[in-house]
Design a protein around this motif. Sequence first.
Motif, mmCIF file in Angstrom:
data_model
loop_
_atom_site.group_PDB
_atom_site.id
_atom_site.type_symbol
_atom_site.label_atom_id
_atom_site.label_comp_id
_atom_site.label_asym_id
_atom_site.label_seq_id
_atom_site.Cartn_x
_atom_site.Cartn_y
_atom_site.Cartn_z
ATOM 1 N N PRO A 248 -17.733 -53.321 -4.919
ATOM 2 C CA PRO A 248 -18.607 -53.063 -6.076
ATOM 3 C C PRO A 248 -19.210 -51.670 -6.074
ATOM 4 O O PRO A 248 -19.691 -51.195 -7.105
ATOM 5 N N ASN A 249 -19.213 -51.014 -4.922
ATOM 6 C CA ASN A 249 -19.761 -49.656 -4.841
ATOM 7 C C ASN A 249 -18.837 -48.609 -5.440
ATOM 8 O O ASN A 249 -19.260 -47.488 -5.744
ATOM 9 N N LYS A 251 -16.708 -47.793 -8.578
ATOM 10 C CA LYS A 251 -16.532 -48.194 -9.976
ATOM 11 C C LYS A 251 -15.377 -47.401 -10.574
ATOM 12 O O LYS A 251 -15.470 -46.180 -10.748
ATOM 13 N N GLU A 253 -13.200 -46.522 -13.679
ATOM 14 C CA GLU A 253 -13.504 -46.549 -15.103
ATOM 15 C C GLU A 253 -12.439 -45.820 -15.913
ATOM 16 O O GLU A 253 -12.420 -44.588 -15.960
ATOM 17 N N GLU A 272 -22.782 -45.776 -4.541
ATOM 18 C CA GLU A 272 -22.402 -45.559 -5.942
ATOM 19 C C GLU A 272 -21.410 -44.412 -6.038
ATOM 20 O O GLU A 272 -21.771 -43.235 -5.922
ATOM 21 N N HIS A 274 -18.032 -43.210 -8.496
ATOM 22 C CA HIS A 274 -17.312 -43.458 -9.737
ATOM 23 C C HIS A 274 -15.958 -42.745 -9.700
ATOM 24 O O HIS A 274 -15.891 -41.556 -9.353
#
Length: 490
Positions: A248-249, A251, A253, A272, A274
């Motif tokens: 989940p860390n 992402k 996209e 976090e 991305h």
Amino acid sequence: METSIYRREYASFCSEKERRSYAEVTGRNIGADEELLEERYADLWARDHISDLSRALDETSAEFATERAALELLLAAAHVLYVEASARSVADELRACEQGAKWDEIRLQAAEEARPKERRALVRRALDALAACDDLRAERLALMEEAARTLGHPGSVALYERATRAQFDELAVAANGFLARTAERYLAALRARLRFDPEYDSSAEFDLADELRFRRLAAFDPFFPAEGLLPVWRTAVERLQIRLDQMPNLKVEPIFMPHGEARCFAVAPPDEVHLVIGQGTGLPRYASLFAEGGRALYFAWASRQMAARYPELIHSPDRAPEGGHAALFRRLWCDARWIEEVRGLPSAEARRVAHATSLAELHAARFWCVLAQRFVAENAALQRSEFAAALADATGFERTAAALQVEVREGWQATTELRALCFAVMWNERLRTRYGRAWWRTRGGRDELIDVWNVGARYAVEELAPLIGAGALDYDFMADAMLDCLGDED
């Protein structure tokens, strides 16, 4: 400023910079402008706080090796921030000048243009418009040189040598050897690629416009549609036995983004990260995704404890460690067997793709070699005409003196790219030796990758390569390995 407070502010600054970049690319509005952000964190490059860091380093015993290594990087980061801040107003003017000339836009248009005369005309017009920016470039470099000397460095080259933990003189010698070792095979392969292709006007010297088209690798577009980007990346990661749905860390996209370039944003690693994936067509977009995907995994698997205690080992001024992971994954496209298995191409087509990617990788490496050599010579050893000739000899594409200022990266970035690439080539060989040629689908290969990702930038790539059993960085070995990849085409 206490070191612990400085570290906390540095981590916050890096996080905010990444978050702003992420918001800009994805079209999100987060409010604060760049100028206010720089003002908020200006203490990071204040001279008295830099002196505090230097004193803390001097007072740290050699017995505390990790603390000293981290402080070295933190101090180097502060020096880089100070030098960049000293030239920020001119850098902003330069950015506006280059944006006004629309060079980035025209460069992409030229890469997409199959007709030689039309793309050459596009590039000529752009270069004429960019000539107005030359004085700003010179002023920016002069301000950075002066700032570096203010901090006690002989010049900016010495500053960046400290920041990257590399020996630039040795790297320049290695780059010269790499150029000599790869010249004949590279130029022969390049001529074979371009000579009879109607997209290139062989009646004239191949120039920068042709080089932009060469990098585009447009002939392979039918095999690399936009809708295949994310599925191929997921397939590759699953082969490595990594479950993205259990991270989940990280992402991932897929969004609409101009030109389909992938980007990794390490907003607050490892918590976090991305990975933004555009919707472009073509092999370079796939290679870009794998490079940025490798970078994203590097940040997402970093030690949480290390990130909290030593943010400078995550947001490091030495970007070769993260670049090495990016290059390792990007160069999977040089492996015909991997392409055949993961992309599902027939064997003959997989070999063609691997050969084309290998040639493009060798082109980039030779380009970086010349840039690194010039940078180490402190930008003064070669006049523009001599520098243009050196780049033409290295790449096979002629450049006018006017083209140098816009196409050439910051020299220290070239040193980073070379070091990262050598590490990736040697690490790939080490993985193949231990886990087999198809290391990219073994649990052992995955576990070793995670172990290395975990240490972040604690070690320079020159230190890390021997620690993981790959041996000392060897640019002759890199040359031979890259030349071997050129044999993958029928």
